[in-house]
Structures are given as structure tokens and as C-alpha cells.
Design a protein around this motif. Structure first.
Motif, PDB file in Angstrom:
ATOM      1  N   UNK A 145      11.710  -4.614   7.370  1.00 49.33           N
ATOM      2  CA  UNK A 145      11.201  -3.245   7.224  1.00 49.33           C
ATOM      3  C   UNK A 145       9.721  -3.133   7.549  1.00 49.33           C
ATOM      4  N   UNK A 146       9.093  -4.241   7.969  1.00 49.97           N
ATOM      5  CA  UNK A 146       7.693  -4.192   8.361  1.00 49.97           C
ATOM      6  C   UNK A 146       6.717  -4.705   7.339  1.00 49.97           C
ATOM      7  N   UNK A 147       7.185  -5.364   6.279  1.00 49.70           N
ATOM      8  CA  UNK A 147       6.308  -5.902   5.237  1.00 49.70           C
ATOM      9  C   UNK A 147       6.009  -7.368   5.553  1.00 49.70           C
ATOM     10  N   UNK A 148       4.720  -7.706   5.613  1.00 47.92           N
ATOM     11  CA  UNK A 148       4.333  -9.090   5.880  1.00 47.92           C
ATOM     12  C   UNK A 148       4.497  -9.926   4.616  1.00 47.92           C
ATOM     13  N   UNK A 149       4.473 -11.239   4.793  1.00 44.93           N
ATOM     14  CA  UNK A 149       4.583 -12.128   3.641  1.00 44.93           C
ATOM     15  C   UNK A 149       3.440 -11.908   2.665  1.00 44.93           C
ATOM     16  N   UNK A 150       2.239 -11.621   3.194  1.00 44.81           N
ATOM     17  CA  UNK A 150       1.085 -11.382   2.323  1.00 44.81           C
ATOM     18  C   UNK A 150       1.220 -10.070   1.562  1.00 44.81           C
ATOM     19  N   UNK A 151       1.883  -9.092   2.172  1.00 43.94           N
ATOM     20  CA  UNK A 151       2.051  -7.795   1.514  1.00 43.94           C
ATOM     21  C   UNK A 151       3.172  -7.804   0.489  1.00 43.94           C
ATOM     22  N   UNK A 152       4.106  -8.719   0.623  1.00 42.30           N
ATOM     23  CA  UNK A 152       5.276  -8.750  -0.260  1.00 42.30           C
ATOM     24  C   UNK A 152       4.831  -8.844  -1.724  1.00 42.30           C
ATOM     25  N   UNK A 153       5.289  -7.897  -2.526  1.00 41.34           N
ATOM     26  CA  UNK A 153       4.897  -7.846  -3.934  1.00 41.34           C
ATOM     27  C   UNK A 153       3.643  -7.040  -4.182  1.00 41.34           C
ATOM     28  N   UNK A 154       2.989  -6.563  -3.110  1.00 39.98           N
ATOM     29  CA  UNK A 154       1.756  -5.792  -3.262  1.00 39.98           C
ATOM     30  C   UNK A 154       1.847  -4.404  -2.624  1.00 39.98           C
ATOM     31  N   UNK A 155       3.025  -4.030  -2.139  1.00 30.88           N
ATOM     32  CA  UNK A 155       3.199  -2.691  -1.574  1.00 30.88           C
ATOM     33  C   UNK A 155       3.254  -1.698  -2.725  1.00 30.88           C
ATOM     34  N   UNK A 156       2.362  -0.695  -2.757  1.00 27.35           N
ATOM     35  CA  UNK A 156       2.339   0.246  -3.882  1.00 27.35           C
ATOM     36  C   UNK A 156       3.651   1.017  -4.009  1.00 27.35           C
ATOM     37  N   UNK A 157       4.079   1.171  -5.233  1.00 31.08           N
ATOM     38  CA  UNK A 157       5.284   1.921  -5.541  1.00 31.08           C
ATOM     39  C   UNK A 157       4.887   3.315  -5.997  1.00 31.08           C
ATOM     40  N   UNK A 158       5.544   4.313  -5.481  1.00 36.43           N
ATOM     41  CA  UNK A 158       5.220   5.679  -5.871  1.00 36.43           C
ATOM     42  C   UNK A 158       5.853   5.981  -7.229  1.00 36.43           C
ATOM     43  N   UNK A 159       5.041   6.212  -8.261  1.00 37.52           N
ATOM     44  CA  UNK A 159       5.611   6.476  -9.583  1.00 37.52           C
ATOM     45  C   UNK A 159       6.445   7.750  -9.627  1.00 37.52           C
ATOM     46  N   UNK A 160       6.199   8.668  -8.690  1.00 41.04           N
ATOM     47  CA  UNK A 160       6.962   9.919  -8.660  1.00 41.04           C
ATOM     48  C   UNK A 160       8.226   9.796  -7.823  1.00 41.04           C
ATOM     49  N   UNK A 161       8.496   8.599  -7.279  1.00 42.86           N
ATOM     50  CA  UNK A 161       9.697   8.351  -6.471  1.00 42.86           C
ATOM     51  C   UNK A 161       9.790   9.339  -5.304  1.00 42.86           C
ATOM     52  N   UNK A 162       8.704   9.460  -4.530  1.00 44.60           N
ATOM     53  CA  UNK A 162       8.661  10.376  -3.398  1.00 44.60           C
ATOM     54  C   UNK A 162       8.003   9.661  -2.219  1.00 44.60           C
ATOM     55  N   UNK A 163       8.763   9.536  -1.118  1.00 37.30           N
ATOM     56  CA  UNK A 163       8.285   8.803   0.046  1.00 37.30           C
ATOM     57  C   UNK A 163       8.431   9.670   1.301  1.00 37.30           C
ATOM     58  N   UNK A 164       7.657   9.331   2.317  1.00 38.08           N
ATOM     59  CA  UNK A 164       7.518  10.172   3.504  1.00 38.08           C
ATOM     60  C   UNK A 164       8.593   9.903   4.546  1.00 38.08           C
ATOM     61  N   UNK A 172      15.335  -0.521  12.462  1.00 36.96           N
ATOM     62  CA  UNK A 172      14.046  -0.957  11.917  1.00 36.96           C
ATOM     63  C   UNK A 172      12.862  -0.351  12.664  1.00 36.96           C
ATOM     64  N   UNK A 173      13.077   0.021  13.929  1.00 37.38           N
ATOM     65  CA  UNK A 173      11.985   0.633  14.695  1.00 37.38           C
ATOM     66  C   UNK A 173      11.634   2.025  14.178  1.00 37.38           C
ATOM     67  N   UNK A 174      12.480   2.591  13.338  1.00 36.67           N
ATOM     68  CA  UNK A 174      12.237   3.923  12.789  1.00 36.67           C
ATOM     69  C   UNK A 174      11.339   3.885  11.562  1.00 36.67           C
ATOM     70  N   UNK A 175      10.958   2.703  11.100  1.00 36.41           N
ATOM     71  CA  UNK A 175      10.107   2.566   9.912  1.00 36.41           C
ATOM     72  C   UNK A 175       8.680   2.301  10.362  1.00 36.41           C
ATOM     73  N   UNK A 224       2.137   6.250   6.728  1.00 34.12           N
ATOM     74  CA  UNK A 224       3.387   5.546   6.513  1.00 34.12           C
ATOM     75  C   UNK A 224       4.534   6.514   6.344  1.00 34.12           C
ATOM     76  N   UNK A 225       5.653   6.272   7.076  1.00 36.52           N
ATOM     77  CA  UNK A 225       6.797   7.179   7.002  1.00 36.52           C
ATOM     78  C   UNK A 225       8.009   6.522   7.658  1.00 36.52           C
ATOM     79  N   UNK A 226       9.165   7.126   7.454  1.00 35.32           N
ATOM     80  CA  UNK A 226      10.404   6.721   8.117  1.00 35.32           C
ATOM     81  C   UNK A 226      10.843   7.862   9.026  1.00 35.32           C
ATOM     82  N   UNK A 227      11.189   7.531  10.246  1.00 36.98           N
ATOM     83  CA  UNK A 227      11.545   8.538  11.245  1.00 36.98           C
ATOM     84  C   UNK A 227      13.000   8.981  11.059  1.00 36.98           C
TER      85      UNK A 227
END
Length: 988
Positions: free
Chosen positions: A689-708, A775-778, A793-796
Motif C-alpha cells: 500500500x506504499x508504506x516503507x519499513x521505516x514508516x510501519x507502525x508510525x503512520x498516523x491513525x485518524x481518531x475520527x475514522x475519516x480518510x481521503x 495498488x497504483x490507486x493509493x 494522501x488519498x485513494x483514487x
């Protein structure tokens, strides 16, 4: 000739009697699904009819409630939808979506009711003037054109009325709040319980119909006027909707959940070294109103449910007339005019700051010493520095958001019809329809003004001033409980405005003929060949204008910008026009012979040429069918229909924008003890989905459960094509007088489906399969890889042609009228039984090859009712409706009991053992009675859902947006308790 007479073999007992009477007194009829007059009540396609008597017995003031009770129909937009409600009411046959159901009035199209949701608005239909509703579920594009993929709903209006009729209805909901599961959750959370017994949601509806015949008996004009007022009902008035219910971590019981966007604010202070949240999130401390404390995900969430409408307030005016006059024996001119003005308000929780990041000055005069220390000093910042803070704060001071929606519709028809000679009949008409839309969105928050107001710095004398110096700016103090001033609220609160219009213009002509007198007749048949040929021109256009607040995405509570739908350099209407030629033929092959009371064949064809902007395409639709009446008691029927759905104007021209589109990033959040993020997705899956190994576990989670998501139309869309097969039998056994029944198997497959994939579906499938295209849509944001902070950041998820829909099942209809004298009760009156049922074998959906093939029959949830699918309700395996009516020995008194059954459904994720993993079957019983007196008055009273059954509760994690409201599906289940109605009809 009578248009649209109900089929005796597939209608209610009441309609069957009326149809039988008409059959004995008129020579030819036109049934829904064909334009060829027929000498008997037969149809190749299965047609179910609901007559005016059923409308009265259901206490219907809203036409969508009448249609949704049919086993073949599923809920869509309606009066119980608030968050995402567009203010219209739509119909959805076979759960294939409102775009695949064609709505007609007397065989003519109804204008799309909203420029953003371009489907027929059932609010336009005056229930009191409906003579009957005929539902053809066999697919009918060859007869009526595009959109009739799942079928046709044809409203047949009362005509040739003489006299004055006044019809008045009063309804309300009565409910006992005794849901132990919900009340336990509310009590544990300390939220407010609603009153134990309530009577609310009142509606008053009055309609006047008047008609007069011309003195020479050659014409008639029938006019009507209607008014309807509906009171609002809040989710706080029902215990099962008074808070957002979600399963606890063990998934064993419901807890009241809510939003991290709270009245006191939730603050994420960023650390410059790694762009992650420093020390978690904080909020203001009630015990120390100017100090931070750690935010508690259990106790600090905001309960947004109570202010949401469970039933929207509504006020509707309607008026119109139907007129005709025979100016010549061969020319009967007619005209129609229909008007509606419908005004409703959709209310949801207060707007606010939903996760935007602001650079806060460390010398902001509103900050306390403790706040400065935690925000700035601990991050190595001094008084002249700034710190980035992501903020979620509910603007409760500004009141709940209110979406004020108004739709004003007009429909005009002018035409002429008549008999050219005994064998030929013509009907020519032109129509113009428009739906005018106005929306004012109140109590939302301007992101621009909020950014100005929140950036406060010391001014003269140490007072706080806006750093930007923007005119009228009032500093916004969110750093102290109670610190927000009315001036700041007035500055950050702004309205949003939309206005638009849809129009539909039709010119149509058809000539029908009987060719038997010309020798075109089978030697084994008494009737000749019947034909219908015609041509039609149709233009559909819409325009949607929005103000700067909507267009720029400045309104915080909208989840992103709403762009205008405008075309051309002058920003005019977006439109398409279609020119069509069509024809039908009906050929009786054998009649009145042994084992062939009638054997007939019919076919139809329609050629359509579309022009939409620079896009041109053509379609071919056709039908083949046959009837075989083996005896007068048994008839077999079969049909094949090739139907199409051309892309509508919104699907073609809706601008592409980034806005809130899904609710879970499976790769967001911290790593747990098992070394995985909370969803269980691995490093490799998240890398897809485009998350690097360094980013894994550090991608912010939206507390309002709303994504683009990137959503919008596609000017290169092609038409959908569908194939519908139906095979059935109709039984009218002469040895059981008063009984008829039908059984029909149907199979519908739609290819080249116009759809979005669904952002949630895209990201989940990418993680699991690694499919390159999916995956290219992410598009993850640089740095921390988020999909919600800002718009990088968004999903197409734009509209495309892809995949297929396929469903199959069996419909059942049975009707029986039993004079009680036949069973020994002389003068006991009679019983009438009407049974309608639908069994769905499967409902398959394949969006694109990488996505799994899913079967949603007997299921519900985020996959089956999520973005990218047409389903707006669960798809139970079995639904039925059984009405029993006793015409009593007391003259004028009828009593009726209706049993509605919906089979249980399971969660589409396959999870078992949780409280909402299976929604139990629902049984509703409705009791009604009516009494006619003085030959002029009819009084009726009734209770629907007499046992006050609660709707099934669904956890917030599984409840789809828009169609889900108040922890359930309110348009599908009886969500408001008992429905009590009373009314009176007076005829003069």
C-alpha cells in the motif's frame, strides 16, 4: 382503451377484482412492460401491482414507505437519512441501486430529482392521487429506454374524477424505550437516557381532489392540492440510537463510542525530529480548565448521536391537474401539470476542526504556562517559535450542522391520442419537467477563518489579536474550557450555498395497430398480429452551482470540496440527448385449442443514439418472450430482455475532488506486542500500500475514522448492458373460485458496470494481493505516509466501467378471496388474502479481477453496502408480505392484518460470535381498520409494528455511512417504533 390495468394473476385481491370488472367491460388493455393493447390481462414479464386500497391500509403518507414494503424493493434515500441525506426519496429494485430502476407516471418518465443524486424523487408523487402502482421486475429497456435494468415502477394516477374528495391523515410514532443492551451501554458511559415512553414524529397530511366532466361528456379535468408536514425526531429520543454503539475490544458487548473530535479538543503535538505525535494526544482538564491532561480514548470521546435527526422535518406542497377533451372523434387532446415544493432539514452533530494541523505560536496569549511547557518547551521551542499541532475540536458553541434542502419540481405534458381507424391508434406527446434545487448549509466552520482566528499573538496591552490581521478576525480561544467567545463563533461560522436544476424534455410518438384484418394472423388463432412502432427524443440536463465555501473545500464539516457541475466556457448545463426508434410485435400463434388456450410470442427492439458533450455512443436493446396458456387455469411465461443503462450526467461530468471517502487505513497506528499494527497487516502487506519499513507502525491513525479519497465522474464512461431471463407460471384454477397465484424465476446480469471500486476495498485488496493496478490507486503523503492529514494522501476512487453484477431468485404472488358463507358462516362477510414474497438465490458482485467475487445474499456490512456497490440495504434471502382482510358483516367495516417478514442476515466479513455478526429475522405485524358511513365518509385507523419491535443494532464499525443511521438501517427496518395512523376521506 385502459392504460396500465393491473394483472389479475399477479396483483392484490382488491386489484384483481377491479381488473376482472374492467376485463368484462372493455375490449383492450395496455399493461406495464408493453405498449401493445391486449384483449386480456396477461404479461410476459412478472408484474406486481399495489392498488389504492393498500395505500390506505398502510397509512401511507410517503410513497417510498409503500414501495419499500414490497419484497422486491429495497430502501435508498428517504426521510430517516440525515448524514448524507439529499432530501429526496428514491426506489431501488432488487438492490441493484436507484440508477437501475426506472420510475414512470402513467408510462412516462419522471425527471431526476436532484442535480447531485439524479434519480426520480418519489416525494413528487401525490399518494392520494395514485390509483395503483405496477412494478415490472423483468427489465424493460426495449419498451421504455435506458435505466430499466432492474425493472420499472409505474404510478398509475386517478383520472376522470368527478366531484370533490378531501382526504386527511394524522400519524405519529409510539415507542417504549426498553432496549436493555443499549441502556446498559448508555448507563455505563454516564450518558442521558431518553424517556421511557414517547409519542413523537408526528405527520399531518391533507389532500383535496376535485374533478368535473365537460357538459357534452367529451372531456374531464381532475385537479389536486396536497400539504404534508412532518415533525423532526432526534436520535436522543430512542435508547438504541442515543449514542454511537460499538463493540468492546473483546467484541462481546456494546459500549457507547463516539468521536475524538470533542468539545474540549483533542490535540496532537508534533515532534519536528521524526514528524510523529509527541507523547500521544492531550485534551483540556475539566478540573483545571487551562491545563492539558492525557486524552482517554474511552472516557473523552464525544457522543454525536443525540443531535442527529432520526426523522427529518419535512414540509411539502403539491398541486396539479389532468385534463383531456375530445375535439374530434379521432383527436383526444390531453394535458397534465404537476407541481411540488418539498422543504426538509438534515441535522447532524456540530462541525469543528477535524484533524487539521496548525502552526501555533508559543507566545499565544491564551496559552497557560502548563500548556506552553507541554507544547513548546518540551519540544525545545522558545517564545518566538511555533509548533505544529493537529487539532480535533467540536464547535458545540456554534450548534449542530443543519443542511437546509429544498426541491421544487414542475412537470408539464401536452399530447393528443385517438383512433385513426378501428385497427390503428396513435399517441403523441411532449413533456417538460424540471427539478429546482436549493441548499443552505448552516453552522459549518470556515477552515480559512479558523486558521486566522486560532493564530493569536500578543497585541497592544497584551490582548490577543489575530496574527494575520484579517478584517473582522476575532481570536479563537480553544485553550481554555469556556474560553470561546460569541464573536469568535460568528467569525469562524459560515454558511454554504448550492443551487442547481435538472431538466428533462421528451417528445414521443407511438402508433399501435392490429393487423388481423390485413391477413396477418395465424390460421390457428382468432386474433391477429399486434404491433407498436414509435420514435422518441429525450434531453436531460443539469447544472449545479456552489459558492466559494463549497468549491474551495473551506467548510470543515464537508470532508472536502464540492465542485460545481457546469459545462462549456460559459459554465452552462451539462447534458445529453438521445434519439430513439422502437418497435414491438405480439403474435398469437394458437388460440382456443386443446392444451393451448393461447400460445403467443412477442418481441421488441429499441435503437438509441446518445450525444453527451464530445462523447457519442449508441445502444441496442431488445426483448423476446412467450405465453402458453395450457388451459384457462394454467399459463406459462418466459422472457429474455437485453437492457442498458447509459451513464447519467453526474457520472459523466461530476468534477473529481479529494474528500472523505472511507474509514480505516489498515496500516495506520502503532505496532502491538505481536509486532503488527492493530489490523494485523504485515510489513510486506503494508509495503504493497506504499508504506516503507521505516514508516510501519508510525503512520498516523485518524481518531475520527475519516480518510481521503479522490472521487468524481468520468467523461469516457460507456453504457452498462444487462441480460434478464424470467420463467414463470400463473395459476387461476377454476375449481378454486377467487384464487390466483404466480411464481417467477428471474436472473439478471449487468456487465460493464458503472461504479467506483470503493476506497476501503482498494486499500484492503492492495494489502492482501499486491495487485499492481489496484495498488497504483493509493497515494500516500510524503513523510509519515498518512491518508488523511491535508489532501496529499488519498485513494483514487473515480467512477469506471468494470466488473459485473449478477442476481437471481424467485418471486411468489398469491391471492384468494373466501366468502365465509362457503365455510358455514352465513352473512359472515369474506376474507381476502394477499401474499407477496421474494427469495434471492444469490447476489454476486465482481468489481475488477483483483477484487474477490463476493456474494451478498443473506449478508450486510461495509463490503456489501460500502462505497462502490449499488446495494443500499441488506439483502436477505427471503422477504414476504401477507395481508388478510376481513370484510365484515357490518356494512362498511373492514379489518386487515398484515404480516411483514425479513429473514436474518450475517456480517459480510465472515466474523462470527459477536452481537452483530448476525442480525435476526424481523417480523412486523400491522393492524388496520376502516369504516364507511353515510355513503360519503370513510374513517380509518391502524398501527404498523403493533408489537413495537426494536430494529437490529449494528456496531459503528460495521454500519455503512449514509444508509446507516442511528445504529441501524432506518429505511429498511422499522426504526422508530409503532406507527399509528388515522385518517378520514370525505366524498362530495
Amino acid at each position: 382503451m385502459i392504460t396500465g390495468v393491473a394483472l389479475a394473476a399477479a396483483t392484490s385481491a382488491f386489484a384483481a377484482d377491479a381488473a376482472a370488472t374492467n376485463e368484462n367491460t372493455v375490449g383492450e388493455l395496455v399493461v406495464t412492460g408493453s405498449r401493445i393493447p391486449q384483449p386480456n390481462l396477461t404479461s410476459v414479464s412478472p408484474v406486481t401491482a399495489v392498488n389504492n386500497q393498500e395505500i390506505k391500509l398502510q397509512g401511507t403518507t410517503k410513497v417510498e414507505d409503500l414501495i419499500n414494503n414490497l419484497p422486491q424493493a429495497f430502501s435508498d434515500q428517504g426521510g430517516t437519512i440525515s448524514n448524507g441525506g439529499v432530501g429526496t426519496a428514491t426506489v431501488n429494485l432488487r438492490n441493484l441501486g436507484p440508477s437501475r430502476t426506472l420510475v414512470l407516471i402513467d408510462g412516462r418518465r419522471v425527471v431526476p430529482g436532484d442535480p447531485a443524486y439524479p434519480y426520480a424523487d418519489l416525494n413528487f408523487i401525490p399518494a392520494s392521487l395514485v390509483d395503483r402502482v405496477e412494478v415490472d421486475t423483468g427489465g424493460a429497456s426495449a419498451v421504455y429506454g435506458s435505466d430499466a435494468v432492474a425493472g420499472v415502477v409505474n404510478f398509475i394516477m386517478k383520472r376522470n374524477f368527478e366531484g370533490v374528495q378531501i382526504d386527511s391523515n394524522f400519524t405519529f410514532n409510539s415507542h417504549h424505550n426498553g432496549n436493555k443492551v443499549a441502556q446498559d451501554a448508555i448507563t455505563r458511559k454516564g450518558f442521558i437516557l431518553p424517556d421511557a415512553d414517547v409519542a413523537d414524529g408526528k405527520t399531518w397530511d391533507v389532500n383535496i381532489t376535485t374533478g368535473v366532466n365537460s357538459p357534452d361528456g367529451k372531456g374531464n379535468i381532475t385537479g389536486y392540492f396536497g400539504y404534508r408536514h412532518t415533525d423532526p425526531l432526534l436520535q436522543s429520543q430512542r435508547d438504541y440510537s442515543a449514542c454511537g454503539l460499538a463493540l468492546n475490544k473483546a467484541k462481546t458487548q456494546y459500549n457507547c463510542s463516539g468521536s475524538a473530535t470533542t468539545p474540549h479538543g483533542t490535540f496532537f503535538i508534533e515532534n519536528d525530529t521524526n514528524s510523529t505525535i509527541a507523547g500521544g494526544s492531550v485534551t483540556l482538564d475539566e478540573a483545571h480548565p487551562t491545563q492539558f491532561r492525557a486524552w482517554n480514548s474511552v472516557t473523552d470521546v464525544y457522543n454525536f448521536n443525540p443531535t442527529n435527526y432520526f426523522q427529518r422535518p419535512d414540509e411539502r406542497y403539491s398541486a396539479g391537474f389532468f385534463a383531456h377533451y375530445e375535439v374530434h372523434p379521432k383527436i383526444d387532446v390531453y394535458s397534465e401539470f404537476m407541481f411540488m415544493d418539498d422543504h426538509t432539514v438534515a441535522q447532524i452533530a456540530a462541525s469543528g476542526i477535524f484533524g487539521q494541523t496548525f502552526a501555533i505560536a508559543c507566545n499565544n496569549p491564551f496559552l497557560s504556562a502548563q500548556e506552553v511547557t507541554q507544547m513548546c518547551t518540551n519540544q525545545g521551542k522558545g517564545p518566538t517559535d511555533r509548533v505544529n499541532v493537529a487539532i480535533l475540536r467540536r464547535n458545540v458553541e456554534g450548534g449542530p450542522r443543519q443542511d437546509d434542502l429544498r426541491h421544487t419540481d414542475y412537470r408539464m405534458v401536452f399530447g393528443a391520442r385517438g383512433d385513426i381507424d378501428p385497427n390503428w391508434h396513435y399517441d403523441l406527446y411532449g413533456s417538460y419537467s424540471t427539478a429546482i434545487y436549493n441548499e443552505e448549509y448552516l453552522n459549518d466552520v470556515s477552515l480559512k477563518n479558523t486558521a486566522n482566528a486560532i493564530d493569536a499573538v500578543p497585541g497592544p496591552g497584551g490582548t490577543a489579536v489575530c496574527a494575520s490581521g484579517a478584517p473582522g478576525c476575532v481570536p479563537y480561544n480553544i485553550w481554555s474550557i469556556g474560553g470561546v467567545t460569541p464573536g469568535a463563533i460568528n467569525y469562524i461560522s459560515v454558511p454554504g450555498f448550492k443551487r442547481g436544476q435538472t431538466t428533462e424534455q421528451v417528445v414521443s410518438g407511438v402508433v399501435t395497430g392490429k393487423l388481423g384484418d390485413y391477413g396477418l394472423k395465424s390460421p390457428a388463432a382468432s386474433e391477429g398480429v399486434g404491433i407498436a412502432v414509435g420514435a422518441e427524443y429525450r434531453r436531460e440536463a443539469l447544472v449545479l452551482h456552489v459558492d466559494q465555501e463549497f468549491a474551495t473545500g473551506d467548510l470543515a464539516g464537508q470532508g472536502g470540496p464540492t465542485q460545481p457541475i457546469e459545462c462549456g466556457p460559459n459554465k452552462g448545463e451539462c447534458s445529453f440527448d438521445v434519439k430513439e426508434l422502437f418497435g414491438e410485435v405480439r403474435v398469437p400463434l394458437v388460440q382456443d385449442m386443446a392444451f393451448a388456450k393461447e400460445l403467443s410470442f412477442e418481441a421488441g427492439y429499441r435503437y438509441s443514439n446518445y450525444h453527451a458533450g464530445n462523447h457519442n455512443f449508441s445502444t441496442n436493446t431488445y426483448k423476446l418472450g412467450g405465453n402458453w396458456s395450457i388451459t384457462p387455469d394454467v399459463r406459462l411465461r418466459a422472457s429474455y430482455q437485453r437492457a442498458v443503462r447509459a451513464p447519467n450526467v453526474v457520472e459523466l461530468f461530476n468534477p473529481q475532488v479529494i474528500g472523505l471517502d472511507f474509514n480505516s487505513d489498515p496500516c495506520a497506528g502503532a505496532v502491538g506486542n505481536n509486532g503488527l499494527v492493530s489490523s494485523g497487516y504485515t510489513v510486506a502487506q503494508c509495503a504493497n500500500t506504499g508504506v516503507s519499513a521505516a514508516q510501519y507502525g508510525h503512520v498516523p491513525k485518524n481518531p475520527a475514522a475519516q480518510y481521503n479519497g479522490l472521487i468524481g465522474g468520468n467523461p469516457n464512461l460507456q453504457p452498462e448492458k444487462s441480460d434478464t431471463y424470467s420463467v414463470g407460471a400463473v395459476f387461476t384454477p377454476s375449481f378454486v373460485p377467487g384464487f390466483n397465484a404466480s411464481i417467477d424465476y428471474y436472473h439478471i446480469k449487468v456487465n460493464n458496470v458503472i461504479q467506483g471500486f470503493g476506497s476501503q476495498n482498494i486499500i484492503n485488496t492492495c494489502g492482501k494481493t499486491g495487485d499492481a493496478f489496484i495498488c497504483s490507486l493509493i497515494h500516500r503523503a510524503p513523510g509519515n505516509g498518512n491518508l488523511w492529514l491535508g489532501t496529499v494522501g488519498y485513494v483514487e476512487n473515480i467512477t469506471r466501467n468494470s466488473g459485473f453484477l449478477e442476481t437471481a431468485g424467485i418471486d411468489f404472488n398469491a391471492n384468494y378471496r373466501l366468502p365465509l358463507g362457503n365455510v358455514g358462516w352465513e352473512n359472515g362477510g369474506s376474507l381476502a388474502f394477499q401474499f407477496q414474497a421474494s427469495w434471492t438465490d444469490y447476489y454476486k458482485l465482481q468489481q475488477v479481477g483483483a477484487f474477490p467475487l463476493i456474494d451478498c445474499v443473506g449478508k450486510y456490512g461495509q463490503t456489501c453496502q460500502g462505497t462502490g456497490t449499488p446495494m443500499t440495504a441488506p439483502t436477505p434471502t427471503w422477504r414476504h408480505k401477507l395481508r388478510t382482510t376481513w370484510t365484515t358483516p357490518l356494512d362498511g367495516l373492514d379489518v386487515s392484518l398484515d404480516w411483514r417478514h425479513i429473514s436474518g442476515v450475517s456480517l459480510d466479513s465472515g466474523v462470527t460470535g459477536t452481537p452483530d455478526s448476525k442480525l435476526p429475522s424481523q417480523d412486523y405485524f400491522d393492524l388496520a381498520g376502516q369504516y364507511r358511513f353515510h355513503d360519503r365518509y370513510t374513517f380509518r385507523i391502524g398501527i404498523n409494528n403493533i408489537f413495537d419491535r426494536d430494529p437490529p443494532i449494528i456496531g459503528s464499525g460495521e454500519l455503512p455511512s449514509v444508509v446507516g443511521n442511528g445504529n441501524t438501517y432506518p429505511q429498511f427496518y422499522d426504526a422508530l417504533g409503532r406507527y399509528v395512523f388515522m385518517g378520514i376521506t370525505a366524498n362530495f
